[in-house]
Design an enzyme around this catalytic site. Sequence first.
Site, PDB file in Angstrom:
ATOM      1  N   GLU A 164       0.941  -1.075   0.010  1.00  0.00           N
ATOM      2  CA  GLU A 164      -0.048   0.081  -0.060  1.00  0.00           C
ATOM      3  C   GLU A 164       1.034   1.312   0.060  1.00  0.00           C
ATOM      4  O   GLU A 164       1.399   1.686   0.995  1.00  0.00           O
ATOM      5  CB  GLU A 164      -0.770  -0.221   1.137  1.00  0.00           C
ATOM      6  CG  GLU A 164      -1.998   0.846   1.222  1.00  0.00           C
ATOM      7  CD  GLU A 164      -1.872   2.125   1.873  1.00  0.00           C
ATOM      8  OE1 GLU A 164      -1.433   2.775   1.107  1.00  0.00           O
ATOM      9  OE2 GLU A 164      -2.000   2.170   3.068  1.00  0.00           O
TER      10      GLU A 164
ATOM     11  N   CYS B 259      -1.950   8.561   3.592  1.00  0.00           N
ATOM     12  CA  CYS B 259      -1.734   8.160   1.979  1.00  0.00           C
ATOM     13  C   CYS B 259      -2.925   8.356   1.377  1.00  0.00           C
ATOM     14  O   CYS B 259      -3.094   8.333   0.114  1.00  0.00           O
ATOM     15  CB  CYS B 259      -1.424   6.706   2.284  1.00  0.00           C
ATOM     16  SG  CYS B 259      -2.515   5.889   3.179  1.00  0.00           S
TER      17      CYS B 259
END
Lengths: 520, 520
Positions: free
Chosen positions: B257, B296
Amino acid sequence: MSEVLENYVRGRWQAGKAPLADLHDPTTGEVIARASTGGIDMKGALDWARDVGGKALRAMTFAQRAEMLLAASKAIHAHRDALLEVGIRNGGNTRKDAKFDVDGAIGTLAAYADWGKKLGDTDAMLDGEGIQLGRTPRLWGQHVLLPRHGVAVHVNAFNFPAWGLAEKAACAWLAGMPVVSKPATATAMLAERVVRVLVDAKVLPEGALSLLCGSAGDLLDHMTAQDVLAFTGSADTGYLLRSKERLLRRSVRVNVEADSLNSAVLGPDVEPGTETWNLFLRDVVTDMTQKAGQKCTAIRRVLVPAARLADVEADLKERLTALKIGHPGQEGVGMGPLSTASQLRDAKAGVTKLLAESTIVFGTLDEPALVGATPGAGWFLSPVLLRTKDASAAKTVHEHEVFGPVSTLLPWDGTPAAAADLVRKGEGSLVASVFSDDRDFVRQMIVAIGPWHGRLYLGSEHMAGQSPGPGTVLPGTIHGGPGRAGGGEELGAFRGLALYQQRVALEGDRAAIEKMFPPK
Amino acid sequence: MSEVLENYVRGRWQAGKAPLADLHDPTTGEVIARASTGGIDMKGALDWARDVGGKALRAMTFAQRAEMLLAASKAIHAHRDALLEVGIRNGGNTRKDAKFDVDGAIGTLAAYADWGKKLGDTDAMLDGEGIQLGRTPRLWGQHVLLPRHGVAVHVNAFNFPAWGLAEKAACAWLAGMPVVSKPATATAMLAERVVRVLVDAKVLPEGALSLLCGSAGDLLDHMTAQDVLAFTGSADTGYLLRSKERLLRRSVRVNVEADSLNSAVLGPDVEPGTETWNLFLRDVVTDMTQKAGQKCTAIRRVLVPAARLADVEADLKERLTALKIGHPGQEGVGMGPLSTASQLRDAKAGVTKLLAESTIVFGTLDEPALVGATPGAGWFLSPVLLRTKDASAAKTVHEHEVFGPVSTLLPWDGTPAAAADLVRKGEGSLVASVFSDDRDFVRQMIVAIGPWHGRLYLGSEHMAGQSPGPGTVLPGTIHGGPGRAGGGEELGAFRGLALYQQRVALEGDRAAIEKMFPPK
């Protein structure tokens, strides 16, 4: 002059430039065709598939794609006899082996056509039910599966040129992705014929299918973030492909289906002569001899309770002795040659390797007696059944797959724990089979060895006459396995589409989401 | 003397050997702790987790693992205040930011406890319904999901030391896998405290959790085929991890990720001053300032119809002007410092890079006016809002993520096709948000940009007051995205368990399979 196989790229048949690779008839060693991708614009091929094929497929509903799959299945079926001949000639397949490949292609396309029809006239597939995300039911989550906007590159193995092409393409097409298929060059003739059939029948939208009969060249250097690479073949080639920086940097999806040391376990409850015993013998012999043992799902390690070893050996020897080897097109021949000279070389070297820890129970590395084939010309190997004395101390038998008609008997104490320890030494396989009518034993085995496999075949008295055996991949169950088997997953009905789809969580107002993507 | 953070390995707290890395208070720049994994036996740590923790977790049913998760959630909740203080001190989080992290950990564990309870008193999870495989209903296929027999290695990012540890562990534990967690060293203090809380509360079986506060050392060199690596962090580190030959050769499962350039699209139908307009402004400002933009999932690219650009700029400036920056523990401060000196350096360098194609609309690279903090001591950056003139010609804004309170406005013509072209230049993101009350526009956007994302947040007038915004990851929807975002997938209720499970197709007699694994 041998035929030159063409590539199908940007909607045109194109021969590659020299040097050309030779394709052989493995029964005679003759060169029967040549192929190359020299001079083919790989970037252009991928761009065209994405732009033309991807758009066309995404504009279709699942029901329309299902119709397309059914038409493709029918087109191949209409040319079945000619295709079987190619399998015999270029693959060294017996007629039965060739049917296994070609009918597998026909059947898998038809099965996916059925499943696609069920999805209906929609362009989006829901993934599970919606879920309440907030304190009130208004904030809603619904996962949907959308086709990736790239191209699916399929690099297939030499042993199933028809099925390998079709099973991968069926999933990609139904999901809505175009395909560039690269069969193994040595047996590419059958894949080329299948593509010609599909192109001539005009059953696919333009751009949905391209074919590269020779080397992949710099194909992978042009893959982008929405593309998918699905590979079937050796672990070493799988590693080379998946380790490419370009693919890793862009998170290109890669599915690998590689070598594995599949096991068969004979339960201690199974008495000689029973239905389960005979099913076990049938499946071991089938996996040793079908396609001359060149199946990634074939049984390589046979765990037998030590007390049954002599009986199993005697019965397997009897069945293997009855097998006729020779020209695969000839009536009565049960096993043809290996498909290539290098397969024969590798198989012999592999048996030699295994012999450090095993002894031969049946067969030899010398050329067997042949029916209808010229001695010394083709790439024949007899079935070789080995036995390892100390299965737990042995290493090679758990680590080195001999891709031919070769299997090894491993005596063991009959306990699930010891069987699981042996099976797991393979570090992950496509399939294992457990032959037993003792449900406690079977369930213990499932829990203990399940995580090391993609599929477990449960042979029992109820299975006799019901099942094609563990070596046959059915479209309804997944195909792939962890660890040494590559860590991939194909087929399994709708599961097979996932590789070609992006799962997207929609988060928003429930009414709006259900209006745009109605729940079933 | 600053505290030395210990590692929790093989069931013991162990300090690492020198050299030790420094952990700071980013508000003052002071060293507040040190950490190292020097001398820790990484192979031993993994073996112990697999042997002791794996066996213990696999012996539990889903209902028992669910109880364990609930107990873990409660234990963390009982120490919430102390943990929030650590988030403020070592992370530079405001109290609200620290809650976002710590409450995220508590909530995700509790959510997975709920889902686990639903699975009940069983050790196997069925995957879908059974399927008829042969011509008769006797040959049956049932997919089951079994815990992998390895260890889950979790390499987490600096920005969510509590949630990052808990969200990954919740999924692994419920699936039945033990965890070795490696937080980013710079902010490891909070992760260390969370692990201490869990160890002291004795809510986990021995071996279920280990912690490495310093460098990963040679940890990955000891991973084996049944292990799982889940990484959150930069694309470059993600590449380094996933390209390791050992992992690729053994098909170790790796979930990445990574960075992404998340977009927000303001629909051309949205009038200034409406609820949807205000929701859009709120979410952009939240994503710029929450955790000082170190998320993020934060919005980095804001697509605004050209005709609305002046209005959007004016309204965002007004909201950003009202923001107070300074000591994150102080009442009224809306944004603290960046978490590390290198984050500040990288963020400033990133803005400078963006300035080649953009101009600053709000903010500056000079240290902003601070409330309750000493100028020049900490790592503060003001929110920086940029505007790109030609969004389609620009490159950097689509490719370079500035991991701080930085976002760029991209004017566009208001058509879905042009918006999709811009969004896709990011090459794959975790999340995009579409703010619009025009369902045709929204559905077109979903289909066009969906495959480039793991989640789409649909902001509408009905969402005002309902949703925490696109930057918040909820356990019920998947987290991850294709391409640049790493190609991974976490959470999403039961979907989050898949990374830690092996899907196995059982093929056999229907009655036997249904007896061993009863359908619901």
